[in-house]
Design an enzyme around this catalytic site. Sequence first.
Site, PDB file in Angstrom:
ATOM      1  N   SER A 528      -8.858  19.128  27.669  1.00 51.41           N
ATOM      2  CA  SER A 528      -8.446  18.573  28.962  1.00 51.41           C
ATOM      3  C   SER A 528      -7.202  17.730  28.732  1.00 51.41           C
ATOM      4  CB  SER A 528      -9.561  17.664  29.509  1.00 51.41           C
ATOM      5  OG  SER A 528     -10.811  18.294  29.466  1.00 51.41           O
ATOM      6  N   GLU A 529      -6.080  18.392  28.537  1.00 50.76           N
ATOM      7  CA  GLU A 529      -4.876  17.639  28.157  1.00 50.76           C
ATOM      8  C   GLU A 529      -4.520  16.564  29.170  1.00 50.76           C
ATOM      9  OE1 GLU A 529      -5.174  20.862  27.702  1.00 50.76           O
ATOM     10  OE2 GLU A 529      -4.806  21.154  25.556  1.00 50.76           O
ATOM     11  N   ASP A 554       4.027  22.330  23.815  1.00 52.64           N
ATOM     12  CA  ASP A 554       3.984  23.179  25.016  1.00 52.64           C
ATOM     13  C   ASP A 554       2.814  22.808  25.936  1.00 52.64           C
ATOM     14  OD1 ASP A 554       5.639  25.892  23.752  1.00 52.64           O
ATOM     15  OD2 ASP A 554       4.643  24.498  22.404  1.00 52.64           O
ATOM     16  N   HIS A 596       3.775  28.311  22.211  1.00 47.27           N
ATOM     17  CA  HIS A 596       3.349  27.318  21.215  1.00 47.27           C
ATOM     18  C   HIS A 596       4.515  26.812  20.377  1.00 47.27           C
ATOM     19  CE1 HIS A 596      -0.731  28.483  22.148  1.00 47.27           C
ATOM     20  NE2 HIS A 596      -1.254  27.784  21.173  1.00 47.27           N
TER      21      HIS A 596
END
Length: 820
Positions: A528-529, A554, A596
Amino acid sequence: MPKSIVVNPQTVRKAGVLETTRIPLNQYRSDIQAERKRFGADGLKRIWIDMVTIREFESMLNSFKIQGTWKGIEYNHKGPAHLSIGQEAAAVGQCASLEPDDWIFGSHRSHGEILAKCLSASRRLPERELVATMERFLGGDTLRVAEKIPHKGALDLAEAFIVFGTLAEIFARQAGFNRGLGGSMHAFFTPFGSYPNNAIVGGSADIATGAALFKRINRKRGIVVCNVGDASMGCGPVWEAICLASMDQYRALWDREVGGAPPILFNFMNNFYGMGGQTDSETMGYGVLARVGAGVNPEAMHAERVDGYNPLAVAEAVERKKQILVEGRGPVLLDTITYRVSGHSPSDASSYRSKEEIELWQAADPVVHFADYLVEQKVAARAELEAARSEVVERLVGAVKLATSDAACPRAEGAFIESVMLSNGKLERLGDDSRKSELLQNPSENPRVKAIASKARYAFGPDGKPVSKNKQFQYRDGLFEAMLHRFAADPTMSAWGEENRDWGGAFAVYRGLTEALPYHRLFNASISEGAIVGSGVGYALAGGRAVVELMYCDFMGRSGDELFNQASKWQSMSAGLLKMPLVVRVSVGNKYGAQHSQDWSALVAHIPGLKAYFPATPYDAKGMLNLALRGTDPVVFFESQLLYDVGEQFEAKGVPTGYYEVPEGVPAVRRKGADLTIATIGATLYKAMETAQVLAERYQLEAEVIDLRFICPLDYEVLLESVKKTGRLLLASDAAERGSFLHTVASTVQTLAFDDLDAPVAVVGSRNWITPAAEMEELYFPQKDWLLDAIHERILPLPGHTPRTTQTVGEVARRAKRGV
Ligand SMILES: Cc1ncc(C[n+]2csc(CCOP(=O)(O)OP(=O)(O)O)c2C)c(N)n1
Ligand SMILES: [Mg+2]
């Protein structure tokens, strides 16, 4: 992935049916005896008076917005006013069950919540503390104006102070609660437990979760209430916050003594609309909002729907839920139904709802009905209530007269705004001095510490030959040492993110920390960035030091709001009252393709209020992380995956074993030269060093190589000194060329040192493409030949040089035209 918990196929493959918990809906039944006992007649009357205070306050704002006048006072309020006429009982009922130590966070529609919380807290504080708080706040600036409002005693003065402080904030006055830098949607007053309100829908959810983590981890009293709207249930960060707040580990893995789950109540002020979208039956599918709890955990988040048109129903629910939270059995979800009779904002024509619907809710008006109830139950006489209303209005008139007057209430100046953009504090430890840092072992016993002890802290041996790679003290070791140091020094420091614990950090930076730290100081987060960063924001503004990690740069996109609107803005929107000791570690990738491998430092550079560091050597990795971890500002700490393994190649004395800091903002000269300056950010430093070698060997040119290492703040002095000497500047980094921060550096140098330049500044970045597969990366990231060719084509022709790539000005123009 703790080894102590086994995922057993026999268990998880068993057939069965999942039963979900029953969710109560509007179960409150009035019981005047119990209510009298709990609140007393005075307490019940206060509830009504606080509701009236909100009603009059919001009606006054409505009048200014729509007619430009109220009670003969003319004023043009330019800013927003999201009013909560109709929602008073939901706010006041909630605060009737909260103590000053309980905190509430809110939304764009939180004027009423600020008033309710502050009024309730002011009556619960000892008088001496109450007065001292008001006197101390902003050096007495708010009180000095507020005390001009007629009042009888300390409590009366506190009411005037609260109403005035909130209004002056809405009208952007220096004496406002946040010196006018927050305004209507962000106003708050922490001394009474009103914490930031957020103009980003759902923005408070993960911040409040972080504040609740702070309370739990640091054993602080009180719960945290996150007041958000019903429509915010559709926001990813809200769901992420709920996931982070309900992780099993709090009760399954953390020390019992810590106390369980973070004490957070997600309270949805469910007015059935998000602007014009009707959540009930149109834009959401839950039917009843409280149902969502059933999808979260076996307790269904102790969810309930509560009647927010009855303050006592809300108070009763909050009291019960508070107990659950104090016991560490949260999180809790409340679906507090209410209705805003006023428009979403003054420009709202109510085109999305019928007149009949509004009339139905007006007929149930909580201010009218609660007054009737108090009169019917003989708690108060009608005349007494009306007299109280007159007092409220009188006080409001006093506050309005002052808050609309430029003479009585001037506005802040630009210099003040500048002064609060960053706090630039340096603190060894946060929190109270008596607390010890909780560690599981003496750092000297730590396996990683022992392994590092035998490493070479300079990459080259006495013979000048490189030490074998795994014997070198690496960049990641520098980061580890800085983390361990601050964990030991600052008892409030806690770190979390994906794979932070048993895995040892996605790139082995944290290997060894699992052994050193209890769970609550280092833990794995849900993927859960947004909530990872947002909870870091909440933890930091609550008074702790947080280190959160995003595995790949990213993934910053997933936490865009939390980085760009929250971490960056709360110090300044609070007029410097809040600090943000938050380090967001961000790893810039490669080898994993387009999603990425991108360096997004330019995005961070563009956002005022964030610091950005990007070390390229082990010495700097340690010294710059040390710096970030003693500061009080939000730092986005860029690391490059190309660098985690590198040893120290520049500091001949090696990376010090003790504590040191790199001076903030000051670039490092990595190679001296007088003919040309090459300045880099990040891993491109090593390409620049190779380039300088070729220039010396083939062309007898001495390039000065400068590692900028800081993006914000950045002191240009070292660079300007160099350019004065060389007259030429090439800038290079792995960030895609278009919009790269290097263009800011280029234009600044050209502004500051035009006369010193013999050639235009050249910028070489990665191509304006996707990052291709690992096998093709050389087509994308700047290579030595690109730098040589750019120098040859755009700065200084190199005799006999045959370019291998196209770096001409024509090519720069061609690519720009094609958008690549
Ligand atoms: C992320 C975000 N999207 C959209 C908006 C614009 N906006 C402001 S309030 C609002 C509706 C919010 O509804 P709800 O959460 O139910 O709160 P309410 O307005 O009903 O109090 C919208 C869409 C915003 N401020 N932030
Ligand atoms: Mg709503």
